[in-house]
Design a protein around this motif. Structure first.
Motif, PDB file in Angstrom:
ATOM      1  N   THR A  19       0.879  -1.168   0.000  1.00  0.00           N
ATOM      2  CA  THR A  19       0.000   0.000   0.000  1.00  0.00           C
ATOM      3  C   THR A  19       0.915   1.216   0.000  1.00  0.00           C
ATOM      4  O   THR A  19       1.778   1.365   0.876  1.00  0.00           O
ATOM      5  CB  THR A  19      -0.914   0.016   1.232  1.00  0.00           C
ATOM      6  OG1 THR A  19      -0.125  -0.110   2.430  1.00  0.00           O
ATOM      7  CG2 THR A  19      -1.903  -1.131   1.175  1.00  0.00           C
ATOM      8  N   LEU A  38       1.616   5.501  -0.616  1.00  0.00           N
ATOM      9  CA  LEU A  38       1.146   6.881  -0.688  1.00  0.00           C
ATOM     10  C   LEU A  38       2.174   7.695  -1.459  1.00  0.00           C
ATOM     11  O   LEU A  38       3.354   7.728  -1.107  1.00  0.00           O
ATOM     12  CB  LEU A  38       0.960   7.475   0.712  1.00  0.00           C
ATOM     13  CG  LEU A  38       0.594   8.968   0.756  1.00  0.00           C
ATOM     14  CD1 LEU A  38      -0.738   9.231   0.055  1.00  0.00           C
ATOM     15  CD2 LEU A  38       0.544   9.474   2.206  1.00  0.00           C
ATOM     16  N   SER A  61       3.017   8.273  -9.894  1.00  0.00           N
ATOM     17  CA  SER A  61       2.088   7.258  -9.377  1.00  0.00           C
ATOM     18  C   SER A  61       2.035   6.059 -10.313  1.00  0.00           C
ATOM     19  O   SER A  61       1.945   4.908  -9.879  1.00  0.00           O
ATOM     20  CB  SER A  61       0.689   7.843  -9.201  1.00  0.00           C
ATOM     21  OG  SER A  61       0.679   8.804  -8.159  1.00  0.00           O
ATOM     22  N   THR A  68      -0.525  -0.978  -4.671  1.00  0.00           N
ATOM     23  CA  THR A  68      -1.663  -0.069  -4.864  1.00  0.00           C
ATOM     24  C   THR A  68      -1.286   1.323  -4.403  1.00  0.00           C
ATOM     25  O   THR A  68      -0.884   1.531  -3.254  1.00  0.00           O
ATOM     26  CB  THR A  68      -2.884  -0.556  -4.060  1.00  0.00           C
ATOM     27  OG1 THR A  68      -3.206  -1.887  -4.467  1.00  0.00           O
ATOM     28  CG2 THR A  68      -4.078   0.356  -4.301  1.00  0.00           C
ATOM     29  N   THR A 112      -2.004   5.328  -3.642  1.00  0.00           N
ATOM     30  CA  THR A 112      -2.895   6.440  -3.330  1.00  0.00           C
ATOM     31  C   THR A 112      -2.124   7.727  -3.626  1.00  0.00           C
ATOM     32  O   THR A 112      -1.023   7.916  -3.117  1.00  0.00           O
ATOM     33  CB  THR A 112      -3.331   6.422  -1.859  1.00  0.00           C
ATOM     34  OG1 THR A 112      -4.041   5.213  -1.596  1.00  0.00           O
ATOM     35  CG2 THR A 112      -4.221   7.615  -1.534  1.00  0.00           C
ATOM     36  N   SER A 113      -2.706   8.586  -4.457  1.00  0.00           N
ATOM     37  CA  SER A 113      -2.005   9.791  -4.905  1.00  0.00           C
ATOM     38  C   SER A 113      -2.580  11.034  -4.239  1.00  0.00           C
ATOM     39  O   SER A 113      -3.802  11.186  -4.125  1.00  0.00           O
ATOM     40  CB  SER A 113      -2.115   9.935  -6.426  1.00  0.00           C
ATOM     41  OG  SER A 113      -1.630   8.782  -7.069  1.00  0.00           O
ATOM     42  N   THR A 158      -7.336   9.065  -9.959  1.00  0.00           N
ATOM     43  CA  THR A 158      -7.920   9.576  -8.722  1.00  0.00           C
ATOM     44  C   THR A 158      -6.789  10.145  -7.888  1.00  0.00           C
ATOM     45  O   THR A 158      -6.042   9.412  -7.244  1.00  0.00           O
ATOM     46  CB  THR A 158      -8.648   8.468  -7.935  1.00  0.00           C
ATOM     47  OG1 THR A 158      -9.694   7.920  -8.752  1.00  0.00           O
ATOM     48  CG2 THR A 158      -9.243   9.035  -6.652  1.00  0.00           C
ATOM     49  N   ILE A 200      -6.025  12.768  -4.890  1.00  0.00           N
ATOM     50  CA  ILE A 200      -6.700  13.438  -3.783  1.00  0.00           C
ATOM     51  C   ILE A 200      -6.050  14.779  -3.516  1.00  0.00           C
ATOM     52  O   ILE A 200      -4.817  14.906  -3.526  1.00  0.00           O
ATOM     53  CB  ILE A 200      -6.633  12.566  -2.511  1.00  0.00           C
ATOM     54  CG1 ILE A 200      -7.307  11.214  -2.757  1.00  0.00           C
ATOM     55  CG2 ILE A 200      -7.268  13.274  -1.314  1.00  0.00           C
ATOM     56  CD1 ILE A 200      -7.021  10.189  -1.685  1.00  0.00           C
ATOM     57  N   PHE A 256      -5.222  10.894   6.167  1.00  0.00           N
ATOM     58  CA  PHE A 256      -5.193   9.438   6.307  1.00  0.00           C
ATOM     59  C   PHE A 256      -4.969   9.082   7.772  1.00  0.00           C
ATOM     60  O   PHE A 256      -4.396   9.865   8.536  1.00  0.00           O
ATOM     61  CB  PHE A 256      -4.085   8.825   5.444  1.00  0.00           C
ATOM     62  CG  PHE A 256      -4.133   9.264   4.011  1.00  0.00           C
ATOM     63  CD1 PHE A 256      -5.109   8.770   3.154  1.00  0.00           C
ATOM     64  CD2 PHE A 256      -3.215  10.185   3.525  1.00  0.00           C
ATOM     65  CE1 PHE A 256      -5.162   9.185   1.830  1.00  0.00           C
ATOM     66  CE2 PHE A 256      -3.268  10.607   2.206  1.00  0.00           C
ATOM     67  CZ  PHE A 256      -4.241  10.110   1.364  1.00  0.00           C
ATOM     68  N   PHE A 298       0.050   3.026   5.464  1.00  0.00           N
ATOM     69  CA  PHE A 298       0.762   2.676   4.239  1.00  0.00           C
ATOM     70  C   PHE A 298       2.076   1.942   4.511  1.00  0.00           C
ATOM     71  O   PHE A 298       2.784   2.241   5.474  1.00  0.00           O
ATOM     72  CB  PHE A 298       1.041   3.944   3.420  1.00  0.00           C
ATOM     73  CG  PHE A 298      -0.192   4.684   2.996  1.00  0.00           C
ATOM     74  CD1 PHE A 298      -0.912   4.285   1.880  1.00  0.00           C
ATOM     75  CD2 PHE A 298      -0.655   5.768   3.736  1.00  0.00           C
ATOM     76  CE1 PHE A 298      -2.057   4.951   1.500  1.00  0.00           C
ATOM     77  CE2 PHE A 298      -1.795   6.454   3.359  1.00  0.00           C
ATOM     78  CZ  PHE A 298      -2.502   6.033   2.233  1.00  0.00           C
TER      79      PHE A 298
END
Length: 253
Positions: free
Chosen positions: A43, A45, A55, A63, A65-66, A84, A86, A95, A100
């Motif tokens: 995971t 970030l 990303s 996976t 998360t941006s 996606t 954020i 978060f 992460f």
């Protein structure tokens, strides 16, 4: 901000020789320093995702998360690339604690006045056995219009970067400079550029003259020269350069 800025930056991230090689170097260094004994998808970030190319690079590890501070940039990337991203700040990451496995910020903390708080936030959202990766621009004597246009607060030495992360009680896994082979011509250009009035400097998605060479013989030559560092970094850490890479572990912190 003018949408043309984001279009230009998106093109830079995906087509320019410097960004292409930089991405390969970061990916190679993460692969070499990451502590993932179970070889499971991570995971991740990605802070300061801009238009999303970093990303895409990180997605090979798990996976992603941006997060991006510029709302207009988020909107553009989400619409243009069906991503996606954020909207949020490194100083107040939206978060929960220890969310992460890997937390990354590529050329981000130099944009933050309180960089220590930014590192603390990265540590907060990183799992206990997770890792943090940073890249930053090196050496204040290289300060130029490029830094002003890009809203930097500082450039780092290896010592100042290590002192910063030490205050967060993080364990250093690896540090190295990169963009070393082209260090001398870049230094000469940056020093000479200080003599050029601000009003003459091109204020687009980048300020260095070399940042606007996408194709052609010069671009291909620079790409090949910079790419030599990929082989060098397999063997040893580079002793100086325009940028610094550091990977950190939250283990024992």
């Amino acid at each position: 901000m003018d949408i043309n800025y984001y279009k230009e930056y998106a093109t830079l991230e995906r087509q320019h020789w410097w960004f292409k090689v930089r991405g390969k170097i970061i990916s190679r260094l993460i692969s070499a320093s990451i502590q993932n004994k179970e070889n499971k998808p991570l995971t991740i970030l990605n802070i300061g995702a801009a238009t999303g190319k970093t990303s895409e690079l990180l997605s090979k590890f798990g996976t992603v998360t941006s997060l991006e501070y510029d709302q207009d940039c988020c909107n553009y990337a989400n619409q243009q690339f069906n991503m996606t991203i954020i909207h949020g700040s490194i100083l107040e990451l939206p978060f929960k604690d220890e969310e992460f496995d890997l937390v990354c910020a590529f050329d981000v903390i130099e944009h933050v006045e309180d960089d220590l708080s930014g590192v603390h936030e990265m540590k907060r959202v990183c799992k206990k056995d997770g890792q943090i990766v940073l890249t930053v621009p090196a050496y204040m004597f290289l300060w130029s219009h490029h830094d002003v246009v890009n809203h930097h607060f500082r450039r780092y030495t290896l010592k100042s970067l290590k002192d910063l992360v030490k205050k967060s009680d993080l364990l250093t896994v690896r540090t190295t400079f990169f963009n070393t082979i082209l260090f001398i011509p870049i230094t000469i250009f940056r020093l000479l550029s200080k003599m050029i009035p601000d009003k003459i400097i091109r204020k687009g998605a980048g300020s260095d003259a070399t940042l606007h060479t996408y194709d052609g013989l010069i671009s291909r030559i620079l790409y090949r020269i910079f790419s030599w560092e990929l082989s060098m970094l397999k063997l040893f850490n580079l002793p100086f350069g325009v940028s610094i890479f550091i990977s950190l572990s939250k283990n024992n912190s």
